[in-house]
Motif scaffolding. Structure first.
Motif, PDB file in Angstrom:
ATOM      1  N   LEU A   1       0.836  -1.204   0.000  1.00  0.00           N
ATOM      2  CA  LEU A   1       0.000   0.000   0.000  1.00  0.00           C
ATOM      3  C   LEU A   1       0.869   1.253   0.000  1.00  0.00           C
ATOM      4  O   LEU A   1       0.554   2.240  -0.668  1.00  0.00           O
ATOM      5  CB  LEU A   1      -0.944  -0.006   1.203  1.00  0.00           C
ATOM      6  N   ALA A   2       1.971   1.222   0.732  1.00  0.00           N
ATOM      7  CA  ALA A   2       2.866   2.379   0.795  1.00  0.00           C
ATOM      8  C   ALA A   2       3.445   2.703  -0.575  1.00  0.00           C
ATOM      9  O   ALA A   2       3.656   3.881  -0.903  1.00  0.00           O
ATOM     10  CB  ALA A   2       3.980   2.121   1.804  1.00  0.00           C
ATOM     11  N   GLU A   3       3.697   1.689  -1.386  1.00  0.00           N
ATOM     12  CA  GLU A   3       4.215   1.935  -2.734  1.00  0.00           C
ATOM     13  C   GLU A   3       3.193   2.704  -3.576  1.00  0.00           C
ATOM     14  O   GLU A   3       3.561   3.599  -4.344  1.00  0.00           O
ATOM     15  CB  GLU A   3       4.591   0.627  -3.417  1.00  0.00           C
TER      16      GLU A   3
ATOM     17  N   HIS B   1      -4.033   8.142   9.795  1.00  0.00           N
ATOM     18  CA  HIS B   1      -5.154   7.674  10.623  1.00  0.00           C
ATOM     19  C   HIS B   1      -4.710   6.381  11.302  1.00  0.00           C
ATOM     20  O   HIS B   1      -3.888   5.640  10.741  1.00  0.00           O
ATOM     21  CB  HIS B   1      -6.335   7.434   9.685  1.00  0.00           C
ATOM     22  N   PRO B   2      -5.236   6.059  12.470  1.00  0.00           N
ATOM     23  CA  PRO B   2      -4.850   4.797  13.120  1.00  0.00           C
ATOM     24  C   PRO B   2      -5.018   3.561  12.238  1.00  0.00           C
ATOM     25  O   PRO B   2      -4.232   2.621  12.338  1.00  0.00           O
ATOM     26  CB  PRO B   2      -5.763   4.737  14.347  1.00  0.00           C
TER      27      PRO B   2
ATOM     28  N   VAL C   1       1.032   1.674   7.241  1.00  0.00           N
ATOM     29  CA  VAL C   1       1.435   2.260   5.962  1.00  0.00           C
ATOM     30  C   VAL C   1       2.290   3.496   6.224  1.00  0.00           C
ATOM     31  O   VAL C   1       3.342   3.693   5.611  1.00  0.00           O
ATOM     32  CB  VAL C   1       0.202   2.612   5.103  1.00  0.00           C
ATOM     33  N   GLY C   2       1.864   4.326   7.164  1.00  0.00           N
ATOM     34  CA  GLY C   2       2.624   5.514   7.523  1.00  0.00           C
ATOM     35  C   GLY C   2       4.000   5.174   8.076  1.00  0.00           C
ATOM     36  O   GLY C   2       4.995   5.815   7.736  1.00  0.00           O
ATOM     37  N   GLU C   3       4.063   4.135   8.922  1.00  0.00           N
ATOM     38  CA  GLU C   3       5.356   3.705   9.474  1.00  0.00           C
ATOM     39  C   GLU C   3       6.291   3.245   8.355  1.00  0.00           C
ATOM     40  O   GLU C   3       7.480   3.564   8.368  1.00  0.00           O
ATOM     41  CB  GLU C   3       5.154   2.575  10.480  1.00  0.00           C
ATOM     42  N   TYR C   4       5.758   2.488   7.409  1.00  0.00           N
ATOM     43  CA  TYR C   4       6.584   2.027   6.298  1.00  0.00           C
ATOM     44  C   TYR C   4       7.116   3.209   5.493  1.00  0.00           C
ATOM     45  O   TYR C   4       8.302   3.244   5.144  1.00  0.00           O
ATOM     46  CB  TYR C   4       5.801   1.073   5.402  1.00  0.00           C
ATOM     47  N   LEU C   5       6.248   4.180   5.212  1.00  0.00           N
ATOM     48  CA  LEU C   5       6.692   5.359   4.466  1.00  0.00           C
ATOM     49  C   LEU C   5       7.801   6.094   5.216  1.00  0.00           C
ATOM     50  O   LEU C   5       8.765   6.545   4.620  1.00  0.00           O
ATOM     51  CB  LEU C   5       5.518   6.308   4.220  1.00  0.00           C
ATOM     52  N   SER C   6       7.664   6.199   6.530  1.00  0.00           N
ATOM     53  CA  SER C   6       8.657   6.914   7.343  1.00  0.00           C
ATOM     54  C   SER C   6       9.965   6.155   7.451  1.00  0.00           C
ATOM     55  O   SER C   6      11.046   6.708   7.203  1.00  0.00           O
ATOM     56  CB  SER C   6       8.118   7.160   8.752  1.00  0.00           C
ATOM     57  N   GLU C   7       9.887   4.894   7.842  1.00  0.00           N
ATOM     58  CA  GLU C   7      11.089   4.128   8.163  1.00  0.00           C
ATOM     59  C   GLU C   7      11.833   3.617   6.936  1.00  0.00           C
ATOM     60  O   GLU C   7      13.055   3.632   6.902  1.00  0.00           O
ATOM     61  CB  GLU C   7      10.725   2.965   9.076  1.00  0.00           C
TER      62      GLU C   7
ATOM     63  N   GLN D   1       3.140  11.879  10.242  1.00  0.00           N
ATOM     64  CA  GLN D   1       2.752  12.030  11.643  1.00  0.00           C
ATOM     65  C   GLN D   1       1.584  11.091  11.930  1.00  0.00           C
ATOM     66  O   GLN D   1       0.519  11.219  11.332  1.00  0.00           O
ATOM     67  CB  GLN D   1       2.351  13.471  11.940  1.00  0.00           C
ATOM     68  N   ALA D   2       1.788  10.133  12.835  1.00  0.00           N
ATOM     69  CA  ALA D   2       0.729   9.205  13.227  1.00  0.00           C
ATOM     70  C   ALA D   2      -0.207   9.900  14.206  1.00  0.00           C
ATOM     71  O   ALA D   2       0.243  10.614  15.110  1.00  0.00           O
ATOM     72  CB  ALA D   2       1.336   7.959  13.872  1.00  0.00           C
ATOM     73  N   LEU D   3      -1.484   9.689  14.025  1.00  0.00           N
ATOM     74  CA  LEU D   3      -2.497  10.296  14.894  1.00  0.00           C
ATOM     75  C   LEU D   3      -3.180   9.219  15.729  1.00  0.00           C
ATOM     76  O   LEU D   3      -3.340   8.098  15.280  1.00  0.00           O
ATOM     77  CB  LEU D   3      -3.528  11.047  14.053  1.00  0.00           C
ATOM     78  N   ALA D   4      -3.626   9.603  16.928  1.00  0.00           N
ATOM     79  CA  ALA D   4      -4.331   8.671  17.807  1.00  0.00           C
ATOM     80  C   ALA D   4      -5.768   8.467  17.350  1.00  0.00           C
ATOM     81  O   ALA D   4      -6.382   7.450  17.641  1.00  0.00           O
ATOM     82  CB  ALA D   4      -4.302   9.181  19.246  1.00  0.00           C
ATOM     83  N   ASP D   5      -6.335   9.446  16.658  1.00  0.00           N
ATOM     84  CA  ASP D   5      -7.674   9.352  16.088  1.00  0.00           C
ATOM     85  C   ASP D   5      -7.692  10.238  14.842  1.00  0.00           C
ATOM     86  O   ASP D   5      -6.636  10.640  14.366  1.00  0.00           O
ATOM     87  CB  ASP D   5      -8.747   9.736  17.112  1.00  0.00           C
TER      88      ASP D   5
END
Length: 114
Positions: free
Chosen positions: A65-67, A86-87, A92-98, A105-109
């Protein structure tokens, strides 16, 4: 209903507002409905492949999905945008970052950050 074809898959997205660009990353663009994001920004919210209005097989892994997201960012000239995850799309966000080095920026909600 705008879309971009990436890897033979039509990816649907919503775009609204005016101002500095923010990309809202969730499984479905509709996951951001009613979350109270402020005016003064332009927003792009993507229906990831296999979710919402986008084509594609359900069950793709976060790296796959990140691709697609990276392809969207490039094609929409949004590589310098602020990106919020979004949670339900945190992986996907972590993969894009790392792995790719895109700041997310990861959000709690689904609420905007302070």
């Amino acid at each position: 209903m705008p879309y971009i074809n990436i890897y033979g898959t039509n990816i649907v997205y919503d775009r609204w507002g005016r101002g500095p660009l923010r990309v809202l990353l969730a499984r479905r663009a509709a996951d951001w409905d009613g979350c109270g994001w402020p005016e003064g920004h332009e927003y792009i919210a993507i229906d990831l492949p296999g979710y919402g209005r986008s084509q594609g097989a359900a069950g793709l892994q976060d790296d796959e999905l990140a691709e697609y997201v990276l392809g969207m960012l490039v094609m929409l000239h949004a590589t310098e945008a602020e990106i919020y995850a979004h949670p339900n799309a945190a992986g996907v966000g972590e993969y894009l970052s790392e792995r790719i080095g895109v700041a997310v920026q990861a959000l709690a909600d689904c609420s905007p950050p302070d």
